[in-house]
Write a protein that holds these residues in place. Structure first.
Motif, PDB file in Angstrom:
ATOM      1  N   LYS B   2       0.860  -1.173   0.000  1.00 54.31           N
ATOM      2  CA  LYS B   2       0.000   0.000   0.000  1.00 54.31           C
ATOM      3  C   LYS B   2       0.900   1.227   0.000  1.00 54.31           C
ATOM      4  O   LYS B   2       1.841   1.324   0.763  1.00 54.31           O
ATOM      5  CB  LYS B   2      -0.901  -0.006   1.229  1.00 54.31           C
ATOM      6  N   VAL B   3       0.597   2.138  -0.854  1.00 56.19           N
ATOM      7  CA  VAL B   3       1.455   3.306  -1.022  1.00 56.19           C
ATOM      8  C   VAL B   3       0.635   4.550  -0.760  1.00 56.19           C
ATOM      9  O   VAL B   3      -0.504   4.658  -1.190  1.00 56.19           O
ATOM     10  CB  VAL B   3       2.023   3.363  -2.455  1.00 56.19           C
ATOM     11  N   ASN B   4       1.237   5.490  -0.059  1.00 57.48           N
ATOM     12  CA  ASN B   4       0.480   6.677   0.316  1.00 57.48           C
ATOM     13  C   ASN B   4       0.765   7.900  -0.549  1.00 57.48           C
ATOM     14  O   ASN B   4       0.072   8.890  -0.438  1.00 57.48           O
ATOM     15  CB  ASN B   4       0.772   7.041   1.775  1.00 57.48           C
ATOM     16  N   GLN B  38      -5.754  -1.939  -8.781  1.00 55.99           N
ATOM     17  CA  GLN B  38      -6.341  -1.286  -7.603  1.00 55.99           C
ATOM     18  C   GLN B  38      -5.288  -0.504  -6.836  1.00 55.99           C
ATOM     19  O   GLN B  38      -5.578   0.534  -6.259  1.00 55.99           O
ATOM     20  CB  GLN B  38      -6.993  -2.318  -6.691  1.00 55.99           C
ATOM     21  N   GLU B  39      -4.047  -1.000  -6.809  1.00 56.31           N
ATOM     22  CA  GLU B  39      -3.019  -0.267  -6.090  1.00 56.31           C
ATOM     23  C   GLU B  39      -2.720   1.051  -6.777  1.00 56.31           C
ATOM     24  O   GLU B  39      -2.457   2.052  -6.132  1.00 56.31           O
ATOM     25  CB  GLU B  39      -1.770  -1.118  -5.964  1.00 56.31           C
ATOM     26  N   TYR B  41      -4.864   2.787  -8.496  1.00 55.80           N
ATOM     27  CA  TYR B  41      -5.985   3.689  -8.222  1.00 55.80           C
ATOM     28  C   TYR B  41      -5.929   4.233  -6.797  1.00 55.80           C
ATOM     29  O   TYR B  41      -6.394   5.333  -6.541  1.00 55.80           O
ATOM     30  CB  TYR B  41      -7.308   2.964  -8.443  1.00 55.80           C
ATOM     31  N   SER B  42      -5.359   3.445  -5.871  1.00 56.16           N
ATOM     32  CA  SER B  42      -5.380   3.878  -4.478  1.00 56.16           C
ATOM     33  C   SER B  42      -4.553   5.129  -4.249  1.00 56.16           C
ATOM     34  O   SER B  42      -4.648   5.761  -3.222  1.00 56.16           O
ATOM     35  CB  SER B  42      -4.896   2.758  -3.563  1.00 56.16           C
ATOM     36  N   LYS B  43      -3.706   5.489  -5.189  1.00 51.60           N
ATOM     37  CA  LYS B  43      -2.895   6.693  -5.032  1.00 51.60           C
ATOM     38  C   LYS B  43      -3.626   7.946  -5.493  1.00 51.60           C
ATOM     39  O   LYS B  43      -3.176   9.049  -5.280  1.00 51.60           O
ATOM     40  CB  LYS B  43      -1.622   6.555  -5.871  1.00 51.60           C
ATOM     41  N   GLY B  44      -4.743   7.773  -6.196  1.00 57.90           N
ATOM     42  CA  GLY B  44      -5.331   8.881  -6.911  1.00 57.90           C
ATOM     43  C   GLY B  44      -6.134   9.846  -6.059  1.00 57.90           C
ATOM     44  O   GLY B  44      -6.536   9.557  -4.941  1.00 57.90           O
TER      45      GLY B  44
END
Lengths: 185, 58
Positions: B2-4, B38-39, B41-44
Protein backbone atom coordinates in the motif's frame (compact mmCIF):
# COMPACT_ATOMS: atom_id res chain seq x y z
CA UNK A 1 -9.37 -2.15 11.03
CA UNK A 2 -12.66 -2.94 9.36
CA UNK A 3 -13.81 -6.22 7.87
CA UNK A 4 -15.01 -6.45 4.30
CA UNK A 5 -16.07 -8.99 1.70
CA UNK A 6 -14.47 -9.04 -1.71
CA UNK A 7 -17.12 -11.21 -3.37
CA UNK A 8 -19.68 -8.97 -5.06
CA UNK A 9 -23.39 -9.39 -4.60
CA UNK A 10 -25.59 -9.17 -7.69
CA UNK A 11 -27.16 -5.94 -6.51
CA UNK A 12 -25.78 -2.71 -5.13
CA UNK A 13 -25.45 -2.96 -1.35
CA UNK A 14 -24.98 -0.42 1.39
CA UNK A 15 -21.28 -0.46 2.21
CA UNK A 16 -20.18 -1.30 -1.33
CA UNK A 17 -16.94 0.42 -2.25
CA UNK A 18 -16.73 1.13 -5.95
CA UNK A 19 -13.89 2.82 -7.76
CA UNK A 20 -13.83 5.48 -10.46
CA UNK A 21 -17.34 6.80 -9.88
CA UNK A 22 -18.19 9.92 -11.82
CA UNK A 23 -20.31 12.86 -10.71
CA UNK A 24 -21.69 15.24 -13.34
CA UNK A 25 -21.16 18.72 -11.91
CA UNK A 26 -22.44 20.72 -14.89
CA UNK A 27 -23.84 20.47 -18.40
CA UNK A 28 -24.14 23.58 -20.55
CA UNK A 29 -24.71 24.48 -24.18
CA UNK A 30 -23.34 27.51 -25.95
CA UNK A 31 -23.68 28.21 -29.64
CA UNK A 32 -24.16 24.57 -30.53
CA UNK A 33 -21.34 23.28 -28.35
CA UNK A 34 -22.28 21.05 -25.44
CA UNK A 35 -19.92 21.04 -22.49
CA UNK A 36 -20.08 18.51 -19.69
CA UNK A 37 -17.91 18.65 -16.61
CA UNK A 38 -17.51 15.54 -14.48
CA UNK A 39 -15.55 14.71 -11.35
CA UNK A 40 -14.14 11.21 -11.17
CA UNK A 41 -13.79 9.94 -7.60
CA UNK A 42 -11.23 7.16 -7.07
CA UNK A 43 -13.45 5.45 -4.46
CA UNK A 44 -16.94 5.92 -3.06
CA UNK A 45 -18.92 4.04 -0.43
CA UNK A 46 -22.66 3.44 -0.82
CA UNK A 47 -24.70 5.05 1.98
CA UNK A 48 -28.29 4.34 0.90
CA UNK A 49 -30.12 2.05 3.31
CA UNK A 50 -29.63 -1.58 2.36
CA UNK A 51 -33.32 -2.46 2.78
CA UNK A 52 -34.19 0.19 0.19
CA UNK A 53 -31.61 -1.24 -2.19
CA UNK A 54 -32.92 -4.78 -1.57
CA UNK A 55 -36.51 -3.74 -2.26
CA UNK A 56 -35.48 -1.88 -5.38
CA UNK A 57 -33.68 -4.97 -6.67
CA UNK A 58 -36.66 -7.22 -5.87
CA UNK A 59 -39.08 -4.93 -7.65
CA UNK A 60 -36.82 -4.73 -10.70
CA UNK A 61 -36.09 -8.44 -11.00
CA UNK A 62 -39.35 -10.06 -9.90
CA UNK A 63 -42.83 -9.77 -11.33
CA UNK A 64 -44.57 -6.95 -9.49
CA UNK A 65 -47.67 -4.92 -10.25
CA UNK A 66 -45.96 -1.58 -9.66
CA UNK A 67 -42.53 0.05 -9.58
CA UNK A 68 -43.32 1.43 -6.14
CA UNK A 69 -39.96 0.57 -4.57
CA UNK A 70 -37.72 1.66 -7.44
CA UNK A 71 -35.06 4.11 -6.38
CA UNK A 72 -34.09 7.06 -8.51
CA UNK A 73 -30.60 7.49 -7.17
CA UNK A 74 -28.13 6.15 -4.64
CA UNK A 75 -26.36 8.20 -1.99
CA UNK A 76 -22.59 7.76 -1.91
CA UNK A 77 -19.68 9.53 -0.26
CA UNK A 78 -16.10 9.70 -1.46
CA UNK A 79 -13.13 8.08 0.26
CA UNK A 80 -9.93 10.08 0.38
CA UNK A 81 -6.43 8.93 1.14
CA UNK A 82 -5.98 9.92 4.79
CA UNK A 83 -2.51 11.33 4.16
CA UNK A 84 -3.98 13.63 1.51
CA UNK A 85 -6.65 14.74 4.00
CA UNK A 86 -4.03 15.48 6.66
CA UNK A 87 -2.18 17.69 4.18
CA UNK A 88 -5.39 19.35 2.98
CA UNK A 89 -4.52 18.42 -0.61
CA UNK A 90 -7.04 15.65 -1.28
CA UNK A 91 -9.01 17.86 -3.71
CA UNK A 92 -6.08 19.75 -5.15
CA UNK A 93 -6.56 18.25 -8.62
CA UNK A 94 -9.98 19.90 -8.88
CA UNK A 95 -8.84 23.25 -7.56
CA UNK A 96 -9.97 22.94 -3.96
CA UNK A 97 -7.62 23.50 -1.06
CA UNK A 98 -8.78 22.16 2.27
CA UNK A 99 -7.73 22.91 5.80
CA UNK A 100 -4.81 20.72 6.84
CA UNK A 101 -5.12 18.48 9.88
CA UNK A 102 -2.06 17.84 12.01
CA UNK A 103 -1.99 14.09 12.54
CA UNK A 104 0.39 14.48 15.48
CA UNK A 105 -2.01 16.67 17.40
CA UNK A 106 -5.45 16.26 18.92
CA UNK A 107 -7.28 17.10 15.68
CA UNK A 108 -5.53 14.22 13.91
CA UNK A 109 -6.16 11.81 16.76
CA UNK A 110 -9.86 12.74 16.86
CA UNK A 111 -10.17 12.04 13.13
CA UNK A 112 -8.52 8.61 13.37
CA UNK A 113 -10.64 7.73 16.42
CA UNK A 114 -13.82 8.76 14.55
CA UNK A 115 -14.64 11.50 17.01
CA UNK A 116 -14.86 14.21 14.32
CA UNK A 117 -18.49 14.00 13.09
CA UNK A 118 -17.57 15.04 9.54
CA UNK A 119 -15.11 12.23 8.87
CA UNK A 120 -15.08 8.45 9.09
CA UNK A 121 -11.66 6.84 9.18
CA UNK A 122 -11.20 3.37 7.68
CA UNK A 123 -8.29 0.96 7.66
CA UNK A 124 -8.65 -1.97 5.31
CA UNK A 125 -7.39 -5.54 5.67
CA UNK A 126 -4.33 -6.42 3.61
CA UNK A 127 -6.38 -8.34 1.04
CA UNK A 128 -7.97 -5.04 -0.01
CA UNK A 129 -5.54 -2.71 -1.75
CA UNK A 130 -6.86 0.57 -0.44
CA UNK A 131 -4.69 2.74 1.76
CA UNK A 132 -6.04 4.08 5.04
CA UNK A 133 -8.85 6.38 3.98
CA UNK A 134 -11.39 8.87 5.20
CA UNK A 135 -15.04 9.21 4.21
CA UNK A 136 -16.00 12.89 4.12
CA UNK A 137 -19.72 13.01 4.96
CA UNK A 138 -19.91 16.62 3.80
CA UNK A 139 -19.16 15.52 0.22
CA UNK A 140 -22.00 13.02 -0.22
CA UNK A 141 -23.66 13.00 -3.60
CA UNK A 142 -26.12 10.91 -5.55
CA UNK A 143 -25.67 8.79 -8.64
CA UNK A 144 -28.34 7.06 -10.72
CA UNK A 145 -28.85 3.49 -9.56
CA UNK A 146 -28.67 1.93 -13.06
CA UNK A 147 -25.31 3.68 -13.62
CA UNK A 148 -23.87 2.45 -10.32
CA UNK A 149 -25.24 -1.04 -10.76
CA UNK A 150 -23.61 -1.32 -14.16
CA UNK A 151 -20.34 0.21 -12.95
CA UNK A 152 -20.19 -2.25 -10.05
CA UNK A 153 -19.72 -5.13 -12.49
CA UNK A 154 -16.22 -3.93 -13.38
CA UNK A 155 -15.23 -1.50 -10.61
CA UNK A 156 -16.33 -3.32 -7.45
CA UNK A 157 -13.68 -3.33 -4.74
CA UNK A 158 -15.35 -4.72 -1.62
CA UNK A 159 -18.38 -4.50 0.64
CA UNK A 160 -17.87 -3.25 4.18
CA UNK A 161 -19.19 -5.94 6.54
CA UNK A 162 -22.42 -5.32 8.36
CA UNK A 163 -21.20 -4.12 11.76
CA UNK A 164 -18.80 -1.58 10.26
CA UNK A 165 -21.35 -0.62 7.62
CA UNK A 166 -23.90 0.19 10.33
CA UNK A 167 -21.29 2.29 12.10
CA UNK A 168 -20.77 4.33 8.93
CA UNK A 169 -24.52 4.62 8.35
CA UNK A 170 -25.28 5.70 11.91
CA UNK A 171 -22.53 8.32 11.91
CA UNK A 172 -23.64 9.64 8.52
CA UNK A 173 -27.24 9.97 9.76
CA UNK A 174 -26.01 11.80 12.85
CA UNK A 175 -23.95 14.15 10.70
CA UNK A 176 -26.88 14.94 8.40
CA UNK A 177 -29.31 15.50 11.26
CA UNK A 178 -27.11 17.80 13.30
CA UNK A 179 -28.64 21.13 14.21
CA UNK A 180 -26.78 24.27 13.33
CA UNK A 181 -27.05 26.81 16.11
CA UNK A 182 -26.13 30.48 15.76
CA UNK A 183 -22.64 31.32 16.86
CA UNK A 184 -22.34 32.86 20.30
CA UNK A 185 -22.34 36.65 20.17
CA UNK B 1 1.85 -3.12 -0.98
CA UNK B 2 0.00 0.00 0.00
CA UNK B 3 1.46 3.31 -1.02
CA UNK B 4 0.48 6.68 0.32
CA UNK B 5 2.07 9.02 -2.14
CA UNK B 6 0.28 10.31 -5.16
CA UNK B 7 2.11 10.20 -8.45
CA UNK B 8 -0.08 10.29 -11.55
CA UNK B 9 -1.03 6.87 -12.86
CA UNK B 10 0.76 7.58 -16.11
CA UNK B 11 4.04 7.90 -14.25
CA UNK B 12 4.26 4.14 -13.85
CA UNK B 13 6.28 2.34 -16.45
CA UNK B 14 4.13 -0.66 -17.24
CA UNK B 15 6.28 -1.85 -20.10
CA UNK B 16 8.39 -0.49 -22.88
CA UNK B 17 8.88 -1.37 -26.51
CA UNK B 18 12.49 -0.25 -26.32
CA UNK B 19 15.01 -3.07 -26.23
CA UNK B 20 17.19 -2.54 -23.20
CA UNK B 21 20.78 -3.63 -22.62
CA UNK B 22 20.59 -7.05 -20.86
CA UNK B 23 23.10 -5.87 -18.28
CA UNK B 24 20.82 -2.97 -17.42
CA UNK B 25 17.76 -5.13 -17.01
CA UNK B 26 19.29 -7.88 -14.89
CA UNK B 27 18.95 -5.95 -11.67
CA UNK B 28 15.64 -4.35 -12.56
CA UNK B 29 13.14 -5.18 -9.79
CA UNK B 30 10.31 -6.67 -11.83
CA UNK B 31 7.74 -6.14 -9.08
CA UNK B 32 8.04 -2.40 -9.42
CA UNK B 33 7.31 -2.37 -13.13
CA UNK B 34 3.71 -3.54 -12.95
CA UNK B 35 1.36 -2.62 -10.16
CA UNK B 36 -2.06 -4.21 -9.74
CA UNK B 37 -4.77 -1.92 -11.00
CA UNK B 38 -6.34 -1.29 -7.60
CA UNK B 39 -3.02 -0.27 -6.09
CA UNK B 40 -2.51 2.28 -8.79
CA UNK B 41 -5.98 3.69 -8.22
CA UNK B 42 -5.38 3.88 -4.48
CA UNK B 43 -2.89 6.69 -5.03
CA UNK B 44 -5.33 8.88 -6.91
CA UNK B 45 -7.23 12.01 -6.05
CA UNK B 46 -10.53 13.13 -7.55
CA UNK B 47 -9.99 14.66 -10.98
CA UNK B 48 -12.10 16.75 -13.30
CA UNK B 49 -12.98 15.59 -16.80
CA UNK B 50 -14.43 18.08 -19.28
CA UNK B 51 -15.97 16.99 -22.55
CA UNK B 52 -17.01 19.38 -25.33
CA UNK B 53 -19.00 18.21 -28.31
CA UNK B 54 -20.68 20.04 -31.15
CA UNK B 55 -24.37 19.36 -31.45
CA UNK B 56 -25.32 18.13 -34.90
CA UNK B 57 -28.91 18.51 -36.00
CA UNK B 58 -30.16 16.03 -38.57
Amino acid sequence: MIRAQTTPDARVRQGDIIREVEYIESVSEDDGVLEMSRISFPFVVVLTQDCDLAQDYAFRTEARLTQDKWLISVLVAPLYNVEHVFSGEHLSDIGIKSQSINKQKTEGRLLVENQNPRYHYLEFPNKIAIVASVIDFKHYFSVPLPYLSDLKKKNFVCTVSELYREDISQRFAAFLSRIGLPAAA
Amino acid sequence: MKVNDNPPIDDYDVGSSTTADPEDTEEEPVDELVLPEQERYSKGKPRRIIIRARIIHD
